[in-house]
Design an enzyme around this catalytic site. Structure first.
Site, PDB file in Angstrom:
ATOM      1  N   TYR A  30     -18.214  -9.530 -29.727  1.00  0.00           N
ATOM      2  CA  TYR A  30     -17.504  -8.325 -29.723  1.00  0.00           C
ATOM      3  C   TYR A  30     -18.134  -7.466 -31.185  1.00  0.00           C
ATOM      4  CZ  TYR A  30     -13.797  -8.788 -33.404  1.00  0.00           C
ATOM      5  OH  TYR A  30     -13.133  -8.930 -34.540  1.00  0.00           O
ATOM      6  N   PHE A  44     -15.270  -0.815 -36.678  1.00  0.00           N
ATOM      7  CA  PHE A  44     -14.149  -1.248 -37.277  1.00  0.00           C
ATOM      8  C   PHE A  44     -14.510  -2.647 -37.561  1.00  0.00           C
ATOM      9  CE2 PHE A  44     -12.113  -0.593 -33.072  1.00  0.00           C
ATOM     10  CZ  PHE A  44     -11.660  -1.874 -33.379  1.00  0.00           C
ATOM     11  N   ASP A  45     -15.092  -3.312 -36.443  1.00  0.00           N
ATOM     12  CA  ASP A  45     -14.972  -4.735 -36.465  1.00  0.00           C
ATOM     13  C   ASP A  45     -16.502  -5.059 -35.753  1.00  0.00           C
ATOM     14  OD1 ASP A  45     -14.540  -7.307 -37.092  1.00  0.00           O
ATOM     15  OD2 ASP A  45     -12.691  -7.494 -36.409  1.00  0.00           O
ATOM     16  N   ILE A  64      -5.038  -8.178 -29.601  1.00  0.00           N
ATOM     17  CA  ILE A  64      -3.565  -7.830 -28.834  1.00  0.00           C
ATOM     18  C   ILE A  64      -4.115  -7.339 -27.115  1.00  0.00           C
ATOM     19  CG2 ILE A  64      -4.971  -5.914 -30.906  1.00  0.00           C
ATOM     20  CD1 ILE A  64      -7.459  -5.450 -28.776  1.00  0.00           C
ATOM     21  N   TYR A  90      -2.910  -1.115 -31.321  1.00  0.00           N
ATOM     22  CA  TYR A  90      -1.935  -1.362 -32.386  1.00  0.00           C
ATOM     23  C   TYR A  90      -0.636  -0.380 -32.430  1.00  0.00           C
ATOM     24  CZ  TYR A  90      -5.360  -4.936 -34.008  1.00  0.00           C
ATOM     25  OH  TYR A  90      -6.283  -6.290 -34.301  1.00  0.00           O
ATOM     26  N   PHE A 107     -14.083  -1.555 -26.765  1.00  0.00           N
ATOM     27  CA  PHE A 107     -14.566  -2.928 -27.477  1.00  0.00           C
ATOM     28  C   PHE A 107     -16.057  -3.320 -26.057  1.00  0.00           C
ATOM     29  CE2 PHE A 107     -10.373  -3.799 -28.619  1.00  0.00           C
ATOM     30  CZ  PHE A 107     -10.138  -3.466 -30.161  1.00  0.00           C
TER      31      PHE A 107
END
Length: 517
Positions: A30, A44-45, A64, A90, A107
């Site tokens: 992802y 961010f990831d 999540i 979040y 994502f």
């Protein structure tokens, strides 16, 4: 549903491909970005950047809420865009430092595999352990040959885990001696891991793996001594490095590489400064320790002070008390007083507690008894809230907050110690320690130190399961800084050596190199 989760298929899964179901172990690649961010912007990831998919069990609250819902509709091979509103991500708190409060996340997700959850190592027979370790090690050798050091060291680490050394050590009466084939796989995997760590310039990990091999084999080995010697020389442990390389040269006197490295380290030893001979207790005003301005050169591996953090853990709920022992121990940190004098002064003073009670909050400005209030697997641990001890506050020796010093030190390796913040110029007492390289933190957080011993302990703490997506404190253990302070160079060298040798055999490994390809 209520529109909180939205999915658009980019590539359909193959006909007849397995479909994700609750209780299945999924492997997912992802890339995550904030809604509205440009496609070329930094995510961010990104598991693809890390080179390893995320594995989790669907429906067990390990990810999540939006993922648990959306991925339950995907088939293996499918790739989709998934949008999660804050309620399915979040929430109001966000996920500092990467995700702000009330953020909608987007994502790009690919379902790589969907399988039955594998047996835990302790549930496997000896034959199953050997088979699994051999297969993963073979993959590591392939990755090493391709020059993919990061992926290879992960594979060698996994091969070592399947060898289950601790069980054979602790339960020898029940299990008998460790099978010879498993011993061989474990030993070569540790050596291979050490070589990969050298290639990645992860000196702490390289020394740690070589030390594990030497401890495990209980006999001198030229390759292990050479690799540990090289790593120690880059950690500033010049005397120890020279001793390792001399021992390696005596075992293999015709090896030109070993002799050349020994000559280099001998020359380095002759040049080594004596600037750190005193114990740094209340010497924070020394001009030679804290320059007026940050030096533009790379942080010194010799002239900077050392700090120590001793962690301890207590089980919560039904967590086994025996497991807490693996979460306690000492972390030794080289603090970049030359490159980041203002930030270093704050950190070192909080390590000693010499500033006493705060006039603003009445709290003691000391890291002792601070909780690890945040654990993020494959990223970091965070602690240092000297005010509320829950991650909601903090205070520096300069006041409630102080400005960012600079961002020249990069988050380019595991073990970087960096100030946590809530935006520009909001540094206080909180800090985080990375367990992998974290380039997304560059330019946002002030990195000012490096873990030179005990990184395996940091990784074990980071691997703990958090309470929830909104509360990232460890769910099963209360981990705290039991004590903190400074070390003189000789004590630091002794502790660095001891920490590397005693590193837990089941920690997340970091290295690799084929000695038996």
């Amino acid at each position: 549903g209520d529109g909180g989760v939205w999915k658009r298929v980019l590539v359909a899964g193959a006909a007849g491909a397995p479909v994700a179901r609750k209780g299945k172990e999924l492997s997912v690649h992802y890339t995550g970005r904030l809604e509205g961010a440009a496609a070329e912007s930094e995510p961010f990831d990104d598991s693809r950047e890390r080179g390893a998919p995320l594995k989790f069990v669907l429906g067990q609250l390990e990810v999540i809420r939006g993922w648990d819902e959306a991925l339950g509709t995907m088939a293996v091979g499918e790739r989709a865009m998934i949008r999660c509103s804050p309620e399915y991500a979040y929430g109001d708190e966000g996920h500092p430092p990467r995700i702000p409060p009330k953020a909608t996340l987007v994502f790009d997700v690919e379902l790589v595999a969907c399988e039955e959850k594998q047996k835990e190592v302790y549930q496997m027979s000896g034959e199953e352990k050997t088979s699994a370790a051999s297969a993963v090690k073979a993959e590591g050798l392939r990755q090493f040959a391709a020059g993919d050091w990061r992926a290879a060291r992960r594979s060698f680490a996994e091969a070592s885990r399947f060898c289950d050394v601790q069980s054979y050590t602790r339960n020898r009466e029940d299990l008998g001696e460790m099978p010879a084939e498993l011993r061989q796989i474990y030993g070569s995997s540790q050596l291979n891991a050490s070589q990969c760590a050298l290639r990645e310039r992860d000196w702490t990990a390289a020394a740690s793996y070589a030390s594990r091999f030497l401890k495990f084999e209980e006999a001198p080995n030229a390759k292990a001594l050479y690799r540990r010697g090289v790593a120690r020389s880059h950690l500033g442990l010049v005397e120890e490095a020279a001793a390792d390389l001399l021992a390696a040269a005596r075992l293999d006197p015709k090896n030109k590489t070993i002799r050349s490295e020994y000559a280099r380290v001998k020359a380095l030893k002759a040049q080594q400064t004596k600037a750190q001979k005193g114990v740094f207790t209340s010497a924070f005003d020394k001009v030679d320790l804290f320059p007026d301005k940050p030096r533009s050169a790379a942080p010194s591996e010799v002239d900077n002070p050392y700090a120590r953090l001793v962690f301890a853990a207590e089980p919560l709920g039904d967590a086994p008390p025996s497991a807490a022992a693996d979460l306690g121990g000492e972390v030794v940190i080289r603090v970049y007083a030359d490159a980041c004098p203002r930030t270093a002064r704050n950190f070192l003073a909080l390590c000693t507690g010499e500033r006493g009670l705060s006039k603003a909050t009445g709290k003691r400005l000391h890291y002792q008894r601070c909780k690890v209030h945040r654990v993020v697997d494959d990223f970091c641990i965070q602690t240092g809230d000297v005010v509320c001890n829950d991650g909601s506050s903090g205070e520096s020796i300069y006041g409630l907050a102080f400005d960012d010093e600079h961002f020249r030190v990069k988050h380019d390796r595991p073990g970087i110690v960096s100030m946590a913040n809530r935006g520009p110029d909001t540094n206080n007492s909180q800090f985080f320690i990375t367990t992998t390289d974290a380039p997304h933190c560059d330019g946002k957080f002030v990195a000012f130190a490096l873990v030179v011993a005990g990184l395996d302990l940091v990784k074990r703490i980071a691997n703990l399961k958090p309470v929830s997506q909104d509360d990232e404190s460890p769910a099963d253990f209360a981990v705290t800084i039991q004590s903190s302070g400074l070390l003189d160079p000789s004590d630091a060298r002794a502790r660095i050596d001891a920490a590397a040798v005693a590193a837990a055999d089941d920690a997340d490994p970091d290295d690799a190199d084929p000695d038996d390809a």
